[in-house]
Design an enzyme around this catalytic site. Structure first.
Site, PDB file in Angstrom:
ATOM      1  N   CYS A   4     -17.357   7.010 -19.213  1.00 15.63           N
ATOM      2  CA  CYS A   4     -16.583   6.443 -18.088  1.00 15.63           C
ATOM      3  C   CYS A   4     -15.771   5.231 -18.714  1.00 15.63           C
ATOM      4  O   CYS A   4     -16.387   4.436 -19.591  1.00 15.63           O
ATOM      5  CB  CYS A   4     -17.558   5.976 -17.228  1.00 15.63           C
ATOM      6  SG  CYS A   4     -16.833   4.768 -15.986  1.00 15.63           S
ATOM      7  N   CYS A   7     -17.345   1.984 -17.620  1.00 13.75           N
ATOM      8  CA  CYS A   7     -18.661   1.689 -18.420  1.00 13.75           C
ATOM      9  C   CYS A   7     -18.304   1.275 -19.751  1.00 13.75           C
ATOM     10  O   CYS A   7     -18.932   0.196 -20.335  1.00 13.75           O
ATOM     11  CB  CYS A   7     -19.516   3.002 -18.608  1.00 13.75           C
ATOM     12  SG  CYS A   7     -20.442   3.329 -17.054  1.00 13.75           S
ATOM     13  N   ASP A  30      -5.995  -5.388 -12.892  1.00 18.10           N
ATOM     14  CA  ASP A  30      -5.620  -3.942 -12.878  1.00 18.10           C
ATOM     15  C   ASP A  30      -4.500  -3.873 -13.991  1.00 18.10           C
ATOM     16  O   ASP A  30      -3.558  -4.807 -14.246  1.00 18.10           O
ATOM     17  CB  ASP A  30      -5.108  -3.551 -11.677  1.00 18.10           C
ATOM     18  CG  ASP A  30      -5.055  -2.061 -11.392  1.00 18.10           C
ATOM     19  OD1 ASP A  30      -5.963  -1.433 -10.941  1.00 18.10           O
ATOM     20  OD2 ASP A  30      -4.254  -1.425 -12.040  1.00 18.10           O
ATOM     21  N   HIS A  46     -23.493   2.004 -13.021  1.00 19.84           N
ATOM     22  CA  HIS A  46     -22.465   3.196 -12.687  1.00 19.84           C
ATOM     23  C   HIS A  46     -22.920   3.854 -11.444  1.00 19.84           C
ATOM     24  O   HIS A  46     -23.733   4.719 -11.400  1.00 19.84           O
ATOM     25  CB  HIS A  46     -22.400   4.157 -13.889  1.00 19.84           C
ATOM     26  CG  HIS A  46     -21.583   5.380 -13.782  1.00 19.84           C
ATOM     27  ND1 HIS A  46     -20.202   5.123 -14.141  1.00 19.84           N
ATOM     28  CD2 HIS A  46     -21.518   6.475 -13.169  1.00 19.84           C
ATOM     29  CE1 HIS A  46     -19.517   6.335 -13.821  1.00 19.84           C
ATOM     30  NE2 HIS A  46     -20.186   7.270 -13.195  1.00 19.84           N
ATOM     31  N   ASN A  87     -10.713   2.966  -3.091  1.00 18.46           N
ATOM     32  CA  ASN A  87     -10.247   4.148  -2.878  1.00 18.46           C
ATOM     33  C   ASN A  87     -11.217   4.996  -3.060  1.00 18.46           C
ATOM     34  O   ASN A  87     -12.255   4.836  -3.662  1.00 18.46           O
ATOM     35  CB  ASN A  87      -9.082   4.283  -3.902  1.00 18.46           C
ATOM     36  CG  ASN A  87      -7.847   3.847  -3.674  1.00 18.46           C
ATOM     37  OD1 ASN A  87      -7.250   3.538  -2.497  1.00 18.46           O
ATOM     38  ND2 ASN A  87      -7.480   3.199  -4.697  1.00 18.46           N
ATOM     39  N   HIS A  96     -15.868   5.350 -10.909  1.00 13.88           N
ATOM     40  CA  HIS A  96     -17.018   4.432 -11.098  1.00 13.88           C
ATOM     41  C   HIS A  96     -16.507   3.354 -10.117  1.00 13.88           C
ATOM     42  O   HIS A  96     -15.229   2.788 -10.129  1.00 13.88           O
ATOM     43  CB  HIS A  96     -16.802   3.835 -12.559  1.00 13.88           C
ATOM     44  CG  HIS A  96     -17.672   2.473 -12.838  1.00 13.88           C
ATOM     45  ND1 HIS A  96     -18.618   2.521 -14.021  1.00 13.88           N
ATOM     46  CD2 HIS A  96     -18.213   1.375 -12.251  1.00 13.88           C
ATOM     47  CE1 HIS A  96     -19.289   1.412 -13.826  1.00 13.88           C
ATOM     48  NE2 HIS A  96     -18.911   0.846 -12.913  1.00 13.88           N
ATOM     49  N   HIS A  98     -15.374   0.522  -7.716  1.00 15.18           N
ATOM     50  CA  HIS A  98     -14.414  -0.588  -7.968  1.00 15.18           C
ATOM     51  C   HIS A  98     -13.786  -1.014  -6.672  1.00 15.18           C
ATOM     52  O   HIS A  98     -13.289  -0.290  -5.911  1.00 15.18           O
ATOM     53  CB  HIS A  98     -13.605  -0.350  -9.109  1.00 15.18           C
ATOM     54  CG  HIS A  98     -12.662   0.709  -9.143  1.00 15.18           C
ATOM     55  ND1 HIS A  98     -12.993   2.034  -9.203  1.00 15.18           N
ATOM     56  CD2 HIS A  98     -11.203   0.569  -8.567  1.00 15.18           C
ATOM     57  CE1 HIS A  98     -11.948   2.830  -9.110  1.00 15.18           C
ATOM     58  NE2 HIS A  98     -10.936   2.105  -8.668  1.00 15.18           N
ATOM     59  N   HIS A 100     -10.421  -3.292  -5.286  1.00 20.50           N
ATOM     60  CA  HIS A 100      -9.229  -3.849  -5.726  1.00 20.50           C
ATOM     61  C   HIS A 100      -9.002  -5.122  -4.786  1.00 20.50           C
ATOM     62  O   HIS A 100      -9.096  -5.113  -3.430  1.00 20.50           O
ATOM     63  CB  HIS A 100      -8.212  -2.852  -5.429  1.00 20.50           C
ATOM     64  CG  HIS A 100      -8.191  -1.656  -5.908  1.00 20.50           C
ATOM     65  ND1 HIS A 100      -7.286  -1.434  -7.144  1.00 20.50           N
ATOM     66  CD2 HIS A 100      -8.768  -0.294  -5.860  1.00 20.50           C
ATOM     67  CE1 HIS A 100      -7.524  -0.233  -7.522  1.00 20.50           C
ATOM     68  NE2 HIS A 100      -8.352   0.455  -6.814  1.00 20.50           N
TER      69      HIS A 100
HETATM   70  P1  DGP Z   1      -8.602   4.102  -8.323  1.00 17.21           P
HETATM   71  O1  DGP Z   1      -7.171   4.835  -7.925  1.00 17.21           O
HETATM   72  O2  DGP Z   1      -8.933   2.968  -7.051  1.00 17.21           O
HETATM   73  O3  DGP Z   1      -9.524   4.864  -8.926  1.00 17.21           O
HETATM   74  O4  DGP Z   1      -7.763   2.820  -9.178  1.00 17.21           O
HETATM   75  C1  DGP Z   1      -8.170   2.605 -10.532  1.00 17.21           C
HETATM   76  C2  DGP Z   1      -7.356   1.551 -11.027  1.00 17.21           C
HETATM   77  O5  DGP Z   1      -7.900   1.212 -12.562  1.00 17.21           O
HETATM   78  C3  DGP Z   1      -5.872   1.777 -11.250  1.00 17.21           C
HETATM   79  O6  DGP Z   1      -5.103   1.006 -10.261  1.00 17.21           O
HETATM   80  C4  DGP Z   1      -5.702   1.475 -12.837  1.00 17.21           C
HETATM   81  C5  DGP Z   1      -6.939   0.511 -13.205  1.00 17.21           C
HETATM   82  N1  DGP Z   1      -7.085   1.095 -14.574  1.00 17.21           N
HETATM   83  C6  DGP Z   1      -7.536   2.433 -15.109  1.00 17.21           C
HETATM   84  N2  DGP Z   1      -7.632   2.165 -16.286  1.00 17.21           N
HETATM   85  C7  DGP Z   1      -7.755   0.993 -16.733  1.00 17.21           C
HETATM   86  C8  DGP Z   1      -7.871   0.014 -18.025  1.00 17.21           C
HETATM   87  O7  DGP Z   1      -8.243   0.753 -19.045  1.00 17.21           O
HETATM   88  N3  DGP Z   1      -7.681  -1.081 -17.809  1.00 17.21           N
HETATM   89  C9  DGP Z   1      -7.313  -1.763 -16.629  1.00 17.21           C
HETATM   90  N4  DGP Z   1      -7.070  -3.204 -16.476  1.00 17.21           N
HETATM   91  N5  DGP Z   1      -7.042  -1.269 -15.571  1.00 17.21           N
HETATM   92  C10 DGP Z   1      -7.394   0.276 -15.655  1.00 17.21           C
END
Ligand code: DGP
Length: 110
Positions: A4, A7, A30, A46, A87, A96, A98, A100
């Site tokens: 993950c 994680c 993001d 997690h 989402n 995992h 989260h 926004h």
């Molecule tokens: P979702 O579609 O809700 O699962 O959004 C996942 C978000 O996580 C997406 O907007 C991009 C962000 N994201 C994915 N990998 C990374 C990372 O390695 N670093 C950062 N800062 N953001 C990430």
């Protein structure tokens, strides 16, 4: 979980500067922002998604929204537009849980 990405960031296996960290949460920007301010608020535990929350996560959810409120204040978003989004289903790309936090001008759909 070993495979993950969130994680691995939480365990500091992948370097990332946190905007905020507590025993239960981390916050970082993001990688692909959809608004002027786009932070991810991520429980360290997690939990895959909304459907995996249990009653025992009530305090965790309360901490998430208190942290949102702190970030809103710290970033002067109270007089501007902000939204908190989670989402699910095919709209969720990282399995995992989260949250926004999007503030200021909106650039695109998350
Ligand atoms: P979702 O579609 O809700 O699962 O959004 C996942 C978000 O996580 C997406 O907007 C991009 C962000 N994201 C994915 N990998 C990374 C990372 O390695 N670093 C950062 N800062 N953001 C990430």
């Amino acid at each position: 979980m070993d495979d993950c990405i969130f994680c691995r960031i939480i365990k500091k296996e992948i370097p990332k500067e946190f905007i905020y960290e507590s025993d239960n949460l981390v916050v970082f920007p993001d990688i692909n922002p959809s608004a002027d301010i786009h932070f991810l608020i991520i429980p360290k535990k997690h939990i895959k998604g909304i459907g995996d929350l249990t009653d025992s996560d009530g305090l965790l959810l309360s901490e998430v929204y208190k942290t949102v409120d702190k970030l809103v204040t710290d970033n002067n978003l109270n007089d501007k537009l902000y939204r908190v989004m989670v989402n699910g289903g095919k709209a969720q790309h990282v399995p995992h849980l989260h949250f926004h936090l999007l503030g200021g001008n909106w650039k695109k759909f998350v």
